[in-house]
Write an enzyme that holds these catalytic residues in place. Structure first.
Site, PDB file in Angstrom:
ATOM      1  N   SER A 171      -7.614   9.621 -19.311  1.00 16.39           N
ATOM      2  CA  SER A 171      -6.288   9.240 -18.825  1.00 16.39           C
ATOM      3  C   SER A 171      -5.176   9.706 -19.759  1.00 16.39           C
ATOM      4  CB  SER A 171      -6.208   7.718 -18.648  1.00 16.39           C
ATOM      5  OG  SER A 171      -6.295   7.065 -19.886  1.00 16.39           O
TER       6      SER A 171
ATOM      7  N   LYS B  69      -1.110  -0.848 -18.223  1.00 15.42           N
ATOM      8  CA  LYS B  69      -0.469   0.165 -19.063  1.00 15.42           C
ATOM      9  C   LYS B  69       1.050   0.101 -18.934  1.00 15.42           C
ATOM     10  CE  LYS B  69      -4.416   3.331 -18.763  1.00 15.42           C
ATOM     11  NZ  LYS B  69      -4.919   4.603 -18.196  1.00 15.42           N
TER      12      LYS B  69
END
Length: 682
Positions: free
Chosen positions: A556, A599
């Site tokens: 990611s 996040k």
């Protein structure tokens, strides 16, 4: 009086065999579970429903609190979601099939196993007795009788033994009286008479032990059992699982305990005619798995001492019935260390089920989630009922924990923990009901260890100015990652380009795991195509800053690495008020990742103004209300869009973006990456 037992007519003299697995009678012939009975997934909520309000958070339930929701009696009807698994359990209970459930912890595996025991017929239960074997004391005999009869047999034997002992004592005192009378009155040998009396007393006491040894040991007692047995053998050692024989330090001289009295049943024997549940089955040692496989195959298993140095190792009973249904459970890694032959037995004579992590969010499921909260309150017995507003907040949290738009989480154990914490908060304040404020406070209090570490990590970075959220810096990009399953952290990535002393290459530090290393290689493909310079003569250094002991696992950070390297190559500064996450294909497409909600919240806590996420993840964003005004979310589908947002200096940045578009192709307008499998956990 004869020493032979005269109560043989009170119990069977031969082992009552279980139904032959190969006989013509089908397991499905048992009509204790009607064929037309509804599955748990069809159980409706017993409360009034407003059809015009079904789009609401409670699915149209017209209730004031969870006290207005009726809870089903059967455990199988209380399971939320897992329609396929519930269907399999219902069928397996009817046909007596084994089941293996694989999935995330807390999704209802143990609850379904307990539910199966309630579905099995109680009238099939058996008592198991262990008798002394006069021919071989180390091979006790085993008898099975209908449930509840074992205690009657034991009482009959005890009564008979008591009668024998009374008769023996009566005879003993008569003999002692005769001996003492003869010694005192006729022979005049008082000392000799006393010695003889003591010897006669000891002889009778010694012989009475053989009478007590005739009383059988009730190994399995099902007289008080209301449903079929349910035995949780998770993590059981060999003796607890397979049965054992206690060690006897006195093995001779009449002081020893009869071997049949030292026999202890194992979980496989106690689960006879019921359910044996083993979670994390791969943690059982191979020897135990092999013996478990034998018990499943044969339907009976002898008990012997599990310790080779114990006197119990010399004892081995006749086979004890083990006609149970096994439910094996575990995570995906459970199949790796599971004995292949054992898994083959389960698969060949039963079902394998994968437990869902999420379920589609619809009015019916939202109503069932409201019932779930009512069930948790009822099970605890000490919590105040939840108000409508508190229920709505719980359903919002279920959506958020699912991590997917239009879905609700099925990790019910952690959600139930939130219910209990919120209820405890309300109870501590002597509230009549648990309110929305209590749920919000519970969410803060019940943070996972990873969340607490992440928050502490963010605060420390602020104290030491390790998180840069202002200005423009060349070769430095603020990436995002997750710790555990539910906490986000900021992961800065720095890049530097230097002349190479030999063949050029990409050098990455930060304890990269395999997936992250591959992601860096994919980024290098784009860099080679993008750069006008001959990078074969340069070294590209990539540093994942402060990744800790575990390092980086996942792809990611791919767009973060790409942006940092391009910035370093072109000497183009990157805006430090921007954070980003996303995977990257070799053609520059930004692909979806996992944990975007956590996040984004981590970026907001750290003080960033913008966060870049894959456009395919846009539907998965469910951040808390307090963060919505703190940060701007920018969905992208191509690396050129990432640079357009992240690079500073409009003229120079526009030139880089145009050049990248001409090399890698126009940014995709459609959503990229759907159908590529599960998003990366990182």
């Amino acid at each position: 009086m004869s020493n032979d037992t005269d109560t043989d007519d009170a119990f069977p003299t031969e082992h009552d065999p279980d139904p032959d697995p190969g006989s013509n009678s089908e397991p499905g012939d048992d009509e204790s579970i009607p064929l037309g009975e509804e599955l748990g997934s069809d159980v409706e909520i017993e409360a009034e429903i407003d059809e015009d309000a079904e789009d609401g958070l409670l699915g149209g339930l017209t209730i004031e609190s969870t006290a207005d929701i009726e809870i089903p009696d059967r455990l199988v009807d209380q399971v939320i979601g897992q329609d396929h698994a519930r269907d399999v359990v219902m069928k397996a209970a009817k046909q007596r099939r084994h089941v293996m459930m694989i999935g995330t912890p807390g999704t209802g595996k143990s609850m379904l196993a307990k539910a199966m025991s309630q579905l099995l017929p109680k009238e099939d239960l058996q008592d198991v007795l262990v008798y002394h074997n006069p021919d071989d004391g180390n091979e006790p005999k085993v008898r099975t009788v209908p449930g509840g009869k074992g205690q009657q047999i034991i009482e009959a034997h005890k009564e008979e033994a008591q009668k024998r002992n009374q008769m023996r004592q009566f005879l003993m005192w008569i003999i002692i009286a005769i001996v003492l009378g003869y010694s005192f009155l006729i022979a005049g040998q008082i000392l000799l008479g006393g010695v003889l009396a003591v010897l006669i007393y000891l002889a009778f006491k010694y012989s009475s032990r053989s009478t007590d040894a005739m009383i059988p040991n009730l190994l399995i007692d099902s007289s008080d059992t209301q449903t079929a047995p349910f035995k949780d053998a998770t993590g059981a050692h060999a003796g607890a699982l397979l049965g054992d024989v206690r060690h006897d330090p006195f093995q001779s001289g009449g002081m020893e305990t009869p071997s049949h009295d030292r026999v202890e049943s194992g979980a496989i024997h106690e689960a006879n005619k019921g359910v044996l549940f083993i979670d994390e089955i791969n943690t059982l040692d191979i020897r135990s798995q092999q013996k478990l496989m034998t018990a499943i195959q044969e339907g009976e298993f002898s008990i012997t001492g599990q310790s080779e140095r114990s006197s119990g190792a010399m004892v081995q009973t006749e086979p004890v019935p083990t006609d149970f249904i096994m439910i094996a459970a575990g995570n995906l890694d459970a199949m790796e260390n599971m004995h292949p032959a054992l898994r083959n037995r389960v698969k060949g004579y039963g079902y394998e089920v994968y437990m869902d992590d999420t379920i589609e969010d619809d009015p019916e499921m939202r109503r069932k989630y409201a019932r779930f909260v009512a069930q948790e309150v009822d099970k605890d017995g000490r919590l105040p009922h939840f108000t409508r507003e508190a229920l709505e907040e719980m359903i919002l949290e279920a959506r958020r924990r699912a991590g997917r738009k239009g879905h609700l989480t099925l990790e019910m154990r952690s959600l139930g923990g939130l219910v209990r914490v919120a209820g405890d908060i309300a109870r501590a304040e002597d509230k009549e009901f648990t309110e929305r404020e209590d749920v919000l406070q519970a969410k803060r209090r019940s943070r996972s260890i990873e969340q607490q570490l992440a928050d502490n990590y963010i605060e420390r970075r602020k104290d030491y100015e390790l998180s840069v959220s202002q200005g423009d810096v060349v070769g430095r990009v603020n990436g995002l990652a997750v710790m555990g399953d539910d906490s986000g952290i900021v992961l800065p990535v720095m890049a530097e380009v230097t002349p190479s002393q030999g063949p050029g290459g990409v050098i990455a530090t930060g304890k990269l795991q395999e997936i992250a290393e591959e992601a860096v290689q994919n980024v290098s493909a784009i860099i080679k195509k993008f750069s006008d310079e001959n990078i074969s003569e340069k070294d590209i250094h990539i540093q994942f800053v402060q990744t800790g002991q575990q390092g980086v696992d996942g792809d990611s950070a791919s767009i973060t690495v790409a942006a940092a390297v391009i910035s370093a190559l072109e000497n183009a500064p990157v805006k430090q008020n921007v954070a980003m996450t996303g995977s990257l294909s070799v053609r520059g497409d930004v692909l979806p990742v996992g944990g975007v909600t956590h996040k984004i919240e981590a970026a907001a806590k750290t003080g960033y103004d913008k966060v870049i996420i894959p456009k395919a993840n846009e539907q998965d964003v469910m951040i808390e209300d307090e963060y919505e005004d703190m940060i701007e979310i920018v969905p992208v589908s191509h690396i050129s869009e990432v640079l357009e947002v992240a690079l500073a200096g409009e003229g120079e940045a526009d030139g880089l973006v145009d050049r990248l578009k001409s090399i890698t192709g126009q940014a995709l307008e459609r959503q990229v990456g759907q159908g590529t499998g599960s998003p990366s956990p990182q």
